[in-house]
Scaffold this active site. Structure first.
Site, PDB file in Angstrom:
ATOM      1  N   ARG A  47      -8.579  -0.776   3.411  1.00  0.00           N
ATOM      2  CA  ARG A  47      -7.210  -0.292   3.580  1.00  0.00           C
ATOM      3  C   ARG A  47      -6.544  -0.228   2.209  1.00  0.00           C
ATOM      4  NH1 ARG A  47      -5.023  -3.893   1.239  1.00  0.00           N
ATOM      5  NH2 ARG A  47      -3.051  -2.856   1.557  1.00  0.00           N
ATOM      6  N   GLY A  48      -5.312   0.339   2.223  1.00  0.00           N
ATOM      7  CA  GLY A  48      -4.612   0.585   0.969  1.00  0.00           C
ATOM      8  C   GLY A  48      -4.939   2.013   0.536  1.00  0.00           C
ATOM      9  N   ARG A  82      -6.666   8.061   9.427  1.00  0.00           N
ATOM     10  CA  ARG A  82      -5.306   7.554   9.222  1.00  0.00           C
ATOM     11  C   ARG A  82      -4.468   8.694   8.635  1.00  0.00           C
ATOM     12  NH1 ARG A  82      -4.620   1.791   6.654  1.00  0.00           N
ATOM     13  NH2 ARG A  82      -2.764   1.910   7.975  1.00  0.00           N
ATOM     14  N   GLN A 180      -0.554  -8.302   5.259  1.00  0.00           N
ATOM     15  CA  GLN A 180      -1.265  -7.928   4.029  1.00  0.00           C
ATOM     16  C   GLN A 180      -0.723  -8.685   2.814  1.00  0.00           C
ATOM     17  OE1 GLN A 180      -0.210  -5.766   6.335  1.00  0.00           O
ATOM     18  NE2 GLN A 180      -1.398  -3.883   6.386  1.00  0.00           N
ATOM     19  N   ASP A 221       2.177   5.194  -0.093  1.00  0.00           N
ATOM     20  CA  ASP A 221       1.109   5.916   0.609  1.00  0.00           C
ATOM     21  C   ASP A 221       1.251   7.421   0.454  1.00  0.00           C
ATOM     22  OD1 ASP A 221       1.156   3.148   1.952  1.00  0.00           O
ATOM     23  OD2 ASP A 221      -0.760   4.068   2.512  1.00  0.00           O
ATOM     24  N   ASN A 231       5.767   3.964   2.503  1.00  0.00           N
ATOM     25  CA  ASN A 231       4.963   2.766   2.189  1.00  0.00           C
ATOM     26  C   ASN A 231       5.032   1.851   3.412  1.00  0.00           C
ATOM     27  OD1 ASN A 231       3.328   1.238   0.286  1.00  0.00           O
ATOM     28  ND2 ASN A 231       5.038  -0.197   0.155  1.00  0.00           N
TER      29      ASN A 231
HETATM   30  O1  MRU Z   1      -1.756  -0.081   6.292  1.00  0.00           O
HETATM   31  P1  MRU Z   1      -2.219  -0.404   4.898  1.00  0.00           P
HETATM   32  O2  MRU Z   1      -2.540  -1.844   4.698  1.00  0.00           O
HETATM   33  O3  MRU Z   1      -3.344   0.519   4.456  1.00  0.00           O
HETATM   34  O4  MRU Z   1      -0.966  -0.049   4.006  1.00  0.00           O
HETATM   35  C1  MRU Z   1      -1.025  -0.236   2.631  1.00  0.00           C
HETATM   36  C2  MRU Z   1       0.253  -0.013   1.941  1.00  0.00           C
HETATM   37  O5  MRU Z   1       1.254   0.329   2.530  1.00  0.00           O
HETATM   38  C3  MRU Z   1       0.233  -0.127   0.445  1.00  0.00           C
HETATM   39  O6  MRU Z   1       1.453  -0.599  -0.036  1.00  0.00           O
HETATM   40  C4  MRU Z   1      -0.036   1.264  -0.128  1.00  0.00           C
HETATM   41  O7  MRU Z   1      -1.211   1.810   0.430  1.00  0.00           O
HETATM   42  C5  MRU Z   1      -0.125   1.269  -1.582  1.00  0.00           C
HETATM   43  S1  MRU Z   1      -1.647   0.564  -2.099  1.00  0.00           S
HETATM   44  C6  MRU Z   1      -1.758   0.648  -3.735  1.00  0.00           C
END
Ligand code: MRU
Length: 332
Positions: A47-48, A82, A180, A221, A231
């Site tokens: 993820r991220g 996603r 997270q 994101d 985000n």
């Molecule tokens: O749902 P996730 O855990 O994938 O969401 C991640 C985030 O919102 C992060 O802040 C974003 O992807 C930036 S990562 C450098």
């Protein structure tokens, strides 16, 4: 200690740290088909935004070498995982176009990974001067090495400032519902000995009221031409709090997170996930099992609340985003 490496590709297999298991266990999963890689993205094993872009780039390699699909079939499977992070679509498209042009797909995926790592390091170098000695930096979710393969986006300036001896302290939002912040950001910071304190998401208001936050740095994101960005859910509230209390609010991201095709935050598709994530806490039931629950994974923060975007080329004001994206699309 160097930042963690969230994934790697060797011997025709994609290896990923299972982020659902951290901080309790560090388990590496080996993925050798595009559909298992797609499922790992969907269920947030990886993820991220930048990390899922790189994982998807390597998954395209699996689709060609192991699944023997067409480039478009593979891209369709991965794009459906996603909807919010722009990086996913950039990672897929980078390898899909090399594939269609008869190029070496593994070389394209490796080059994409290297570019993301290099850009995140540059974000660290450009962002570190914003952190004065002993500054208290608040961050939300995990925008660290786990989310970007190495370095991080929001955490990269903090890492560089730390290595330069500027002794930052990080306020880590817990980040309900999937934690997270407390599970992943705190784990990364602890591995490297960077001082940090975890707070429940709803404690940030009191913290800012007491003037204990010098700046906020978050990842993103998807960032639109107008500078509105998506985000992790809860980011918008932190931006409003920062504005109310006069705290600078920065967004750190590589170019793959910027979407030059979208004008405003209203255009960003927001992922909604299952109700069970809200009705449980760390896997244990925390609400009546038959209650309804709403679980948007991201929110949108308007550009007027952003002090600056920390990019691989330097810090941009929100009003400069449109011009810079235009210049980049024209190859400048
Ligand atoms: O749902 P996730 O855990 O994938 O969401 C991640 C985030 O919102 C992060 O802040 C974003 O992807 C930036 S990562 C450098």
């Amino acid at each position: 200690m160097a930042p963690v490496n969230a994934l790697w590709f060797s011997g025709g297999t994609l290896s990923v740290i299972d982020q659902r298991k951290l901080p309790g266990e560090k388990v590496v999963l080996e993925l050798s088909e595009v559909r298992s890689a797609a499922e790992a993205i969907r269920n947030m094993t990886v993820r991220g935004a930048p990390t899922i872009g790189v994982a998807a780039a390597y998954a395209m390699v699996l689709a060609q070498t192991k699944d023997h699909l067409s480039a478009n079939e593979a891209a369709e499977i991965l794009r459906a995982t996603r909807p919010t992070a722009n990086d996913l679509f950039v990672g897929v498209e980078t390898v899909r176009s090399a594939w269609e042009a008869g190029g070496d797909v593994l070389a394209a995926a490796e080059a994409y990974r290297a570019s993301i790592v290099e850009q995140c390091h540059a974000i660290g170098v450009h962002g570190a001067p914003l952190i004065s000695k002993g500054a208290h930096v608040l961050t939300h979710c995990n925008a660290g090495a786990l989310a970007t393969v190495e370095w991080g986006t929001a955490l990269a300036p903090i890492r560089v400032a730390w290595h330069e001896g500027r002794s930052p302290h990080v306020w880590v939002d817990e980040t309900r519902p999937l934690l997270q912040g407390s599970r992943l950001t705190a784990w990364e910071l602890r591995e490297e000995g960077i001082p940090h304190t975890i707070l429940a998401d709803n404690a940030a208001g009191l913290l800012m009221q007491r003037k204990r936050v010098d700046l906020v740095i978050v990842g993103a994101d998807r960032i639109t031409r107008s500078g509105d960005f998506a985000n992790k859910i809860g980011t918008y509230e932190k931006a409003i709090l920062a504005h109310e209390h006069g705290v600078p609010f920065y967004v750190a991201a590589p170019w793959s997170t910027f979407d030059p095709t979208l004008e405003s935050g209203n255009d960003i598709p927001i992922e909604e996930r299952g109700r069970e994530e809200v009705l449980t806490f760390a896997g244990v039931s925390s609400a009546p099992a038959d209650s309804a629950a709403w679980n948007p994974a991201f929110d949108v923060t308007p550009s007027r609340l952003v002090t600056g975007f920390i990019t691989p080329e330097g810090v941009l004001r929100p009003e400069d985003v449109r011009r810079v994206l235009k210049r980049r699309s024209e190859g400048g």
